[in-house]
Design a protein around this motif. Structure first.
Motif, PDB file in Angstrom:
ATOM      1  N   UNK A   1      -4.392   3.565   9.407  1.00 55.18           N
ATOM      2  CA  UNK A   1      -5.590   2.578   9.490  1.00 55.18           C
ATOM      3  C   UNK A   1      -4.620   1.238   8.960  1.00 55.18           C
ATOM      4  N   UNK A   2      -3.861   1.150   8.139  1.00 55.07           N
ATOM      5  CA  UNK A   2      -3.195  -0.127   7.701  1.00 55.07           C
ATOM      6  C   UNK A   2      -2.464  -0.535   9.062  1.00 55.07           C
ATOM      7  N   UNK A   3      -1.714   0.458   9.817  1.00 61.08           N
ATOM      8  CA  UNK A   3      -0.841   0.276  11.071  1.00 61.08           C
ATOM      9  C   UNK A   3      -1.808  -0.646  11.960  1.00 61.08           C
ATOM     10  N   UNK A   4      -2.980   0.155  11.949  1.00 59.24           N
ATOM     11  CA  UNK A   4      -3.880  -0.423  13.226  1.00 59.24           C
ATOM     12  C   UNK A   4      -4.285  -1.856  12.699  1.00 59.24           C
ATOM     13  N   UNK A   5      -4.650  -2.114  11.464  1.00 55.64           N
ATOM     14  CA  UNK A   5      -4.921  -3.564  11.138  1.00 55.64           C
ATOM     15  C   UNK A   5      -3.579  -4.484  11.159  1.00 55.64           C
TER      16      UNK A   5
ATOM     17  N   UNK B   1      -3.448   2.860  21.234  1.00 55.60           N
ATOM     18  CA  UNK B   1      -3.115   3.423  19.981  1.00 55.60           C
ATOM     19  C   UNK B   1      -4.091   4.300  19.400  1.00 55.60           C
ATOM     20  N   UNK B   2      -3.975   5.683  19.226  1.00 56.49           N
ATOM     21  CA  UNK B   2      -5.100   6.541  18.753  1.00 56.49           C
ATOM     22  C   UNK B   2      -4.561   6.955  17.498  1.00 56.49           C
ATOM     23  N   UNK B   3      -5.191   6.850  16.510  1.00 59.83           N
ATOM     24  CA  UNK B   3      -4.879   7.414  15.134  1.00 59.83           C
ATOM     25  C   UNK B   3      -5.843   8.880  15.235  1.00 59.83           C
ATOM     26  N   UNK B   4      -5.074   9.996  14.821  1.00 63.23           N
ATOM     27  CA  UNK B   4      -5.923  11.057  15.089  1.00 63.23           C
ATOM     28  C   UNK B   4      -5.536  12.364  14.027  1.00 63.23           C
ATOM     29  N   UNK B   5      -6.762  13.074  13.750  1.00 62.82           N
ATOM     30  CA  UNK B   5      -6.692  14.212  13.042  1.00 62.82           C
ATOM     31  C   UNK B   5      -7.193  15.413  14.178  1.00 62.82           C
ATOM     32  N   UNK B   6      -7.665  15.197  15.039  1.00 61.89           N
ATOM     33  CA  UNK B   6      -8.422  16.054  15.957  1.00 61.89           C
ATOM     34  C   UNK B   6      -7.715  16.842  16.719  1.00 61.89           C
ATOM     35  N   UNK B   7      -7.395  18.271  16.506  1.00 59.60           N
ATOM     36  CA  UNK B   7      -6.326  18.979  17.177  1.00 59.60           C
ATOM     37  C   UNK B   7      -6.773  19.028  18.807  1.00 59.60           C
TER      38      UNK B   7
ATOM     39  N   UNK C   1       0.752  -1.358  -0.101  1.00 53.91           N
ATOM     40  CA  UNK C   1      -0.093   0.039  -0.083  1.00 53.91           C
ATOM     41  C   UNK C   1       0.930   1.363  -0.098  1.00 53.91           C
ATOM     42  N   UNK C   2       2.209   1.182   0.027  1.00 50.27           N
ATOM     43  CA  UNK C   2       3.094   2.223  -0.090  1.00 50.27           C
ATOM     44  C   UNK C   2       2.892   3.150   1.169  1.00 50.27           C
ATOM     45  N   UNK C   3       2.816   2.634   2.296  1.00 50.41           N
ATOM     46  CA  UNK C   3       2.704   3.548   3.562  1.00 50.41           C
ATOM     47  C   UNK C   3       3.808   3.856   4.179  1.00 50.41           C
ATOM     48  N   UNK C   4       3.837   4.571   4.968  1.00 49.30           N
ATOM     49  CA  UNK C   4       5.111   5.045   5.939  1.00 49.30           C
ATOM     50  C   UNK C   4       5.390   3.897   6.870  1.00 49.30           C
ATOM     51  N   UNK C   5       6.746   3.859   7.206  1.00 48.55           N
ATOM     52  CA  UNK C   5       7.009   2.912   8.163  1.00 48.55           C
ATOM     53  C   UNK C   5       6.918   3.853   9.770  1.00 48.55           C
ATOM     54  N   UNK C   6       6.705   2.679  10.555  1.00 50.55           N
ATOM     55  CA  UNK C   6       6.518   3.138  11.992  1.00 50.55           C
ATOM     56  C   UNK C   6       7.540   2.418  12.665  1.00 50.55           C
TER      57      UNK C   6
ATOM     58  N   UNK D   1      -0.622   8.890  20.499  1.00 52.70           N
ATOM     59  CA  UNK D   1      -1.392   9.336  19.574  1.00 52.70           C
ATOM     60  C   UNK D   1      -0.404   9.399  18.162  1.00 52.70           C
ATOM     61  N   UNK D   2      -0.981   8.815  17.213  1.00 52.06           N
ATOM     62  CA  UNK D   2      -0.229   8.764  15.894  1.00 52.06           C
ATOM     63  C   UNK D   2      -0.928   9.650  14.987  1.00 52.06           C
ATOM     64  N   UNK D   3      -0.133  10.659  14.383  1.00 51.48           N
ATOM     65  CA  UNK D   3      -0.704  11.502  13.390  1.00 51.48           C
ATOM     66  C   UNK D   3       0.006  11.473  12.160  1.00 51.48           C
ATOM     67  N   UNK D   4      -0.630  11.560  11.019  1.00 49.51           N
ATOM     68  CA  UNK D   4      -0.192  11.409   9.734  1.00 49.51           C
ATOM     69  C   UNK D   4      -1.219  12.019   8.738  1.00 49.51           C
ATOM     70  N   UNK D   5      -0.752  12.340   7.388  1.00 47.30           N
ATOM     71  CA  UNK D   5      -1.712  12.774   6.428  1.00 47.30           C
ATOM     72  C   UNK D   5      -2.252  11.241   5.905  1.00 47.30           C
ATOM     73  N   UNK D   6      -3.520  11.781   5.346  1.00 46.65           N
ATOM     74  CA  UNK D   6      -4.496  10.736   4.543  1.00 46.65           C
ATOM     75  C   UNK D   6      -3.467   9.859   3.811  1.00 46.65           C
TER      76      UNK D   6
END
Length: 188
Positions: A51-55, A170-176, A25-30, A41-46
């Motif tokens: 979500x893939x990391x969560x899976x 582990x929270x994936x977030x966009x909410x400031x 999926x060409x995702x960023x590494x963690x 809290x993990x933030x990143x661009x769409x």
């Protein structure tokens, strides 16, 4: 929000994530060392791979690059960004048969027998989050948990985090509004 979250006693390292990503999926590494009872809290661009990391963490994706040591062998809960995809039972109380936790979500006894999808959007989110936290053994993944929540519902969300203080979350977030409640890591 930060002042509403109870201090958590983080314990020993439970998993080390080294360059974990799904290359197909060409995702960023963690990379991160996750500790007992920790909220991260993990933030990143769409499209960055949150979500893939969560899976990957919840073993819904088994083939990935990188290393998780030790391997995750316990049941990990996942609250999806779209809560209506989470529910498997025909009524709220079968989905989560714990009155005390349903009360934290603001779900009334009159709503126990309704289908979870008949709840308001924010109650669906809170129920999905509560289920992920309740049914997980050590780690819960919450994907965009506060989307479409007003301030009072975000307080209920924080109350759920406080109730489940013995879980690594582990929270994936966009909410400031919740960005600074705990350590935030950028997925670059």
């Amino acid at each position: 929000m930060k002042n509403k979250l109870n201090i958590r006693n983080t314990g020993d390292k439970i998993h080390q994530f080294i360059e974990v990503h799904a290359s197909e999926f060409e995702t960023k590494s963690f990379s991160y060392d996750l500790r007992e009872n920790e909220i991260i809290i993990i933030e990143g661009n769409n499209g960055s791979g949150k979500s893939t990391l969560g899976k990957i963490i919840t073993k819904r994706i088994k083939n990935f690059n990188g290393t998780i040591t030790p391997s995750i062998t316990t049941t990990s809960g996942l609250s999806l960004q779209f809560p209506e995809r989470s529910f498997i039972y025909w009524n709220v109380f079968d989905e989560l048969p714990k009155k005390e936790i349903l009360d934290l979500c603001g779900i009334t006894e009159n709503e126990y027998t309704t289908h979870p999808r008949n709840l308001s959007r924010s109650k669906q989110k809170l129920l999905s989050i509560a289920c992920a936290l309740y049914y997980s053994e050590k780690i819960s993944v919450l994907d965009e948990p506060t989307t479409s929540m007003d301030y009072l519902d975000k307080i209920k969300f924080i109350n759920l985090l406080n109730y489940f203080s013995e879980k690594a979350i582990v929270i994936f977030n966009h909410d400031p509004v919740i960005t600074d409640i705990q350590k935030t890591v950028k997925l670059n």
